[in-house]
Design an enzyme around this catalytic site. Structure first.
Site, short mmCIF file in Angstrom:
data_model
loop_
_atom_site.label_atom_id
_atom_site.label_comp_id
_atom_site.label_asym_id
_atom_site.label_seq_id
_atom_site.Cartn_x
_atom_site.Cartn_y
_atom_site.Cartn_z
N LYS A 58 0.83 -1.22 0.00
CA LYS A 58 0.00 0.00 0.00
C LYS A 58 0.86 1.26 0.00
CE LYS A 58 -2.52 -2.74 -0.45
NZ LYS A 58 -2.51 -4.20 -0.36
N ALA A 189 -3.21 -12.77 -12.74
CA ALA A 189 -3.92 -11.49 -12.65
C ALA A 189 -4.92 -11.56 -11.50
CB ALA A 189 -4.62 -11.17 -13.97
N GLU A 211 -2.60 -14.56 -17.40
CA GLU A 211 -3.52 -15.23 -16.48
C GLU A 211 -4.07 -16.49 -17.14
OE1 GLU A 211 -4.84 -15.07 -13.23
OE2 GLU A 211 -5.74 -16.88 -14.05
N VAL A 277 1.10 -16.17 -8.27
CA VAL A 277 0.11 -17.21 -8.57
C VAL A 277 -0.58 -17.75 -7.30
CG1 VAL A 277 1.23 -17.90 -10.71
CG2 VAL A 277 1.91 -18.98 -8.57
N ALA A 327 -5.68 -10.38 5.98
CA ALA A 327 -5.20 -10.02 7.31
C ALA A 327 -6.36 -9.85 8.30
CB ALA A 327 -4.39 -8.72 7.21
N HIS A 451 -23.69 15.03 2.36
CA HIS A 451 -23.53 15.46 0.97
C HIS A 451 -22.45 16.54 0.90
CE1 HIS A 451 -24.47 16.56 -3.13
NE2 HIS A 451 -24.47 17.83 -2.74
P1 FAD Z 1 1.57 -14.06 8.43
O1 FAD Z 1 1.29 -12.60 8.28
O2 FAD Z 1 2.14 -14.79 7.28
O3 FAD Z 1 2.47 -14.22 9.73
C1 FAD Z 1 2.95 -15.42 10.18
C2 FAD Z 1 4.20 -15.20 11.01
O4 FAD Z 1 4.54 -16.40 11.67
C3 FAD Z 1 5.41 -14.79 10.19
O5 FAD Z 1 6.09 -13.74 10.80
C4 FAD Z 1 6.25 -16.07 10.17
O6 FAD Z 1 7.64 -15.82 10.01
C5 FAD Z 1 5.93 -16.63 11.55
N1 FAD Z 1 6.16 -18.07 11.67
C6 FAD Z 1 5.75 -19.06 10.85
N2 FAD Z 1 6.10 -20.27 11.33
C7 FAD Z 1 6.76 -20.04 12.48
C8 FAD Z 1 7.36 -20.88 13.45
N3 FAD Z 1 7.34 -22.21 13.35
N4 FAD Z 1 7.97 -20.29 14.51
C9 FAD Z 1 8.00 -18.95 14.64
N5 FAD Z 1 7.43 -18.10 13.77
C10 FAD Z 1 6.81 -18.65 12.70
N6 FAD Z 1 -4.27 -8.99 3.17
C11 FAD Z 1 -5.19 -8.04 3.39
O7 FAD Z 1 -6.12 -8.28 4.17
N7 FAD Z 1 -5.12 -6.81 2.81
C12 FAD Z 1 -4.14 -6.49 1.94
O8 FAD Z 1 -4.09 -5.38 1.42
C13 FAD Z 1 -3.16 -7.47 1.65
N8 FAD Z 1 -2.14 -7.20 0.83
C14 FAD Z 1 -1.17 -8.13 0.60
C15 FAD Z 1 -0.15 -7.82 -0.28
C16 FAD Z 1 0.85 -8.74 -0.53
C17 FAD Z 1 1.98 -8.39 -1.48
C18 FAD Z 1 0.84 -10.00 0.15
C19 FAD Z 1 1.92 -11.00 -0.07
C20 FAD Z 1 -0.19 -10.32 1.03
C21 FAD Z 1 -1.21 -9.39 1.25
N9 FAD Z 1 -2.28 -9.66 2.11
C22 FAD Z 1 -3.25 -8.72 2.31
C23 FAD Z 1 -2.40 -10.96 2.81
C24 FAD Z 1 -1.96 -10.82 4.26
O9 FAD Z 1 -0.63 -10.36 4.30
C25 FAD Z 1 -2.12 -12.15 4.96
O10 FAD Z 1 -3.45 -12.59 4.84
C26 FAD Z 1 -1.79 -12.02 6.45
O11 FAD Z 1 -0.50 -11.52 6.66
C27 FAD Z 1 -1.92 -13.38 7.13
O12 FAD Z 1 -1.70 -13.23 8.49
P2 FAD Z 1 -1.20 -14.43 9.41
O13 FAD Z 1 -1.03 -13.83 10.76
O14 FAD Z 1 -2.08 -15.59 9.23
O15 FAD Z 1 0.22 -14.86 8.82
P1 AMP Z 2 -4.48 -15.15 -6.55
O1 AMP Z 2 -4.68 -16.54 -5.99
O2 AMP Z 2 -5.67 -14.23 -6.41
O3 AMP Z 2 -3.21 -14.51 -6.08
O4 AMP Z 2 -4.31 -15.36 -8.14
C1 AMP Z 2 -3.27 -16.14 -8.72
C2 AMP Z 2 -3.63 -16.33 -10.18
O5 AMP Z 2 -2.52 -16.93 -10.88
C3 AMP Z 2 -4.81 -17.29 -10.41
O6 AMP Z 2 -5.85 -16.57 -11.05
C4 AMP Z 2 -4.24 -18.41 -11.28
O7 AMP Z 2 -5.17 -18.80 -12.29
C5 AMP Z 2 -3.02 -17.75 -11.93
N1 AMP Z 2 -2.01 -18.73 -12.39
C6 AMP Z 2 -1.51 -19.80 -11.71
N2 AMP Z 2 -0.58 -20.47 -12.45
C7 AMP Z 2 -0.46 -19.81 -13.64
C8 AMP Z 2 0.36 -19.98 -14.84
N3 AMP Z 2 1.24 -20.98 -14.98
N4 AMP Z 2 0.20 -19.09 -15.86
C9 AMP Z 2 -0.67 -18.06 -15.73
N5 AMP Z 2 -1.46 -17.85 -14.64
C10 AMP Z 2 -1.37 -18.69 -13.60
#
Ligand code: FAD
Ligand code: AMP
Length: 478
Positions: A58, A189, A211, A277, A327, A451
């Site tokens: 973000k 995508a 995609e 993906v 999250a 508004h």
């Molecule tokens: P995580 O955030 O993955 O945290 C797990 C933690 O546990 C990590 O620090 C890991 O290192 C630790 N851990 C794992 N195993 C062990 C172990 N055995 N011992 C000690 N520590 C351990 N979600 C949204 O809602 N809004 C968004 O805008 C959004 N944007 C995203 C953008 C990107 C690029 C990505 C990759 C994800 C995004 N998400 C978003 C998804 C979101 O980040 C996840 O859904 C969320 O972080 C999951 O939370 P969690 O606590 O389950 O796990």
């Molecule tokens: P998301 O799960 O929302 O992050 O989306 C991941 C997307 O990647 C899905 O829509 C899948 O269909 C797409 N995807 C997975 N494998 C492939 C691939 N080999 N080529 C193109 N798209 C893919």
């Protein structure tokens, strides 16, 4: 360090740290183990969300949006600027600063609430024991009354596109580019592919998203997905559906991607390739064979509606369990489990989990899509309102998109709300509140909205369910 706790949480992402803080607030002796290390080399709490996910993406989305606005749209509102340039290093440094501030904020919250933070790895043993290994390698067996597993998820890797150091990267690598690639390929995508593709497209990359599915955003309402696809294509995102990547290799400093579509095999040369993906649950070395927690066939930890695993007094929350990998879904699960451990009776309403794609315009929704209602044979009424008819959107020069509300034909209960448009991420909260309170479309229609606001589009779409939006011509008189 104590060896006995009421609760041990493994993982300090949004699911785990919310659980740990709420447990401590409720008077439970709580420890939280997390293995993540930040760029400074110190423990970095907050998991994927704060370190490599929601927050850094973000920061870059907001910064790149401001750049694009200044470059392309300021002149439309009478502001002439010249020499607008991107300083990628400064943009990245600011993003890192935001991350650093928030991760250390979680450490501060742990301290302030009395959560013992244990940097290192945690492993669940039988009988609610936890093996804790510090970053220095010292091991200790801790005892707990209850254990909450919150280890999160990691990006899916695919054989056709193995990651390299800097050219073929996952979402984490895509948040670290040090310059704007001229040509960028994105596999997938979905939500993450669209967000990261948008960042670099706005900063000047030529972006192609490949995609595999024929359908764009199949989880969104079809109408909203169709409108979004048009809006994104107009921004220059080249989204190729029905396109499966079958290979990617680095050749002379560029990436050669081969893919298949309805017309056969093709290739594409890009300067960087992002593999977006999807994500998979992360359970590496988390469970001893006799701990009693089971995994399903896709690798998620098995839990019931209340996040209890198959092992007594062991719970699992967040991305590692079924449901959307978001999250806020994990945060609510973490809080629910903490309160249940303390004897309260909350539950999570999985029918009211908002989804957001932070493109511009944003896409957000909650509840049922129209295609889901059709498939289940439910009867419903639809109200829509375009931002092109919103005074506030016009004033802000931001008129792409619409609000769509689906309500039960008989009871008028709101069943789903879908938005593509400016600040859809904020507007959807109004719908979530309405649905949590079991509102009818008429209730929203009878509510006074300030508004001029973008929220009036929600109001008008709700009036539209009964056919009497004011700022649209209604053919049916009701
Ligand atoms: P995580 O955030 O993955 O945290 C797990 C933690 O546990 C990590 O620090 C890991 O290192 C630790 N851990 C794992 N195993 C062990 C172990 N055995 N011992 C000690 N520590 C351990 N979600 C949204 O809602 N809004 C968004 O805008 C959004 N944007 C995203 C953008 C990107 C690029 C990505 C990759 C994800 C995004 N998400 C978003 C998804 C979101 O980040 C996840 O859904 C969320 O972080 C999951 O939370 P969690 O606590 O389950 O796990
Ligand atoms: P998301 O799960 O929302 O992050 O989306 C991941 C997307 O990647 C899905 O829509 C899948 O269909 C797409 N995807 C997975 N494998 C492939 C691939 N080999 N080529 C193109 N798209 C893919």
């Amino acid at each position: 360090m104590s060896e006995n706790y009421d609760v041990i949480v493994i993982g300090a992402g949004p699911a785990g740290y919310h659980a740990a803080i709420r447990c401590a607030q409720l008077g439970l002796e709580t420890a939280c183990i997390d293995k993540s290390i930040g760029k400074s080399g110190d423990p970095a709490y907050g998991g994927t969300c704060l370190n490599w996910g929601c927050i850094p993406s973000k920061a870059l989305l907001d910064a790149s949006h401001k750049f694009e606005d200044a470059q392309k749209h300021f002149s439309e509102i009478g502001i002439n600027v010249s020499g607008v340039e991107v300083d990628v290093a400064a943009m990245m440094a600011r993003k890192d600063q935001v991350v650093q501030g928030l991760t250390s904020g979680v450490a501060g919250l742990f301290k302030g609430n009395g959560v013992t933070d244990l940097p290192g790895r945690g492993k669940l043993l039988a009988g609610c024991q936890v093996e804790y290994t510090s970053h220095g390698g010292e091991q200790q067996i801790l005892e707990a009354e209850h254990v909450i597993l919150a280890p999160g998820s990691v990006p899916v890797e695919i054989d056709p596109a193995p990651l390299t150091d800097h050219l073929i990267v996952d979402s984490t690598g895509a948040l670290e580019f040090q310059s704007v690639p001229e040509r960028l390929g994105v596999i997938g995508a979905g939500v993450i592919g669209l967000e990261l593709g948008s960042v670099w497209n706005r900063l000047g990359s030529e972006v192609v998203l490949l995609e595999a599915l024929e359908e764009f955003l199949p989880m969104a309402d079809e109408r909203i997905a169709r409108d979004s696809l048009k809006l994104f294509a107009n921004q220059g995102l080249d989204i190729r559906l029905g396109t499966r990547v079958i290979g990617a290799k680095v050749d002379a400093g560029a990436v050669l991607v081969s893919y298949q579509d309805g017309d056969g095999e093709h290739s594409l040369e890009v300067d960087k390739l992002i593999v977006a993906v999807g994500r998979r649950p992360y359970t590496e070395d988390l469970l001893s064979p006799d701990c009693g927690v089971n995994l399903d066939e896709r690798g998620f930890l098995c839990v019931n509606d209340l996040c209890a695993t198959d092992a007594p007094r062991v719970y699992a929350v967040g991305d590692v369990v079924r449901g959307p990998m978001l999250a806020h879904k994990g945060m609510e699960e973490g809080i629910m489990v903490a309160e249940r451990i303390a004897g309260q009776k909350p539950s999570v309403n999985y029918d009211c989990v908002p989804s957001v794609i932070y493109t511009h315009p944003e896409v957000a929704w909650v509840g049922k899509t129209e295609q889901e209602l059709k498939a289940s044979g439910d009867t419903y009424n639809v109200g829509t309102f375009p931002f092109a008819a919103s005074g506030r959107a016009l004033a802000a020069n931001d008129t792409g998109g619409m609000v769509k509300i689906l309500a039960d034909a008989e009871s008028d209960r709101v069943l789903g709300v879908h938005v593509v448009g400016p600040q859809a991420s904020e507007l959807i909260a109004q719908a979530v509140i309405a649905m949590e309170f079991d509102a009818c479309a008429e209730d929203l229609g009878l509510t006074m909205f300030a508004h001029p606001t973008l929220g009036e589009a929600v109001h008008e779409a709700a009036l539209g369910v009964a056919g009497h939006a004011i700022h649209m011509v209604n053919r049916k008189k009701r």
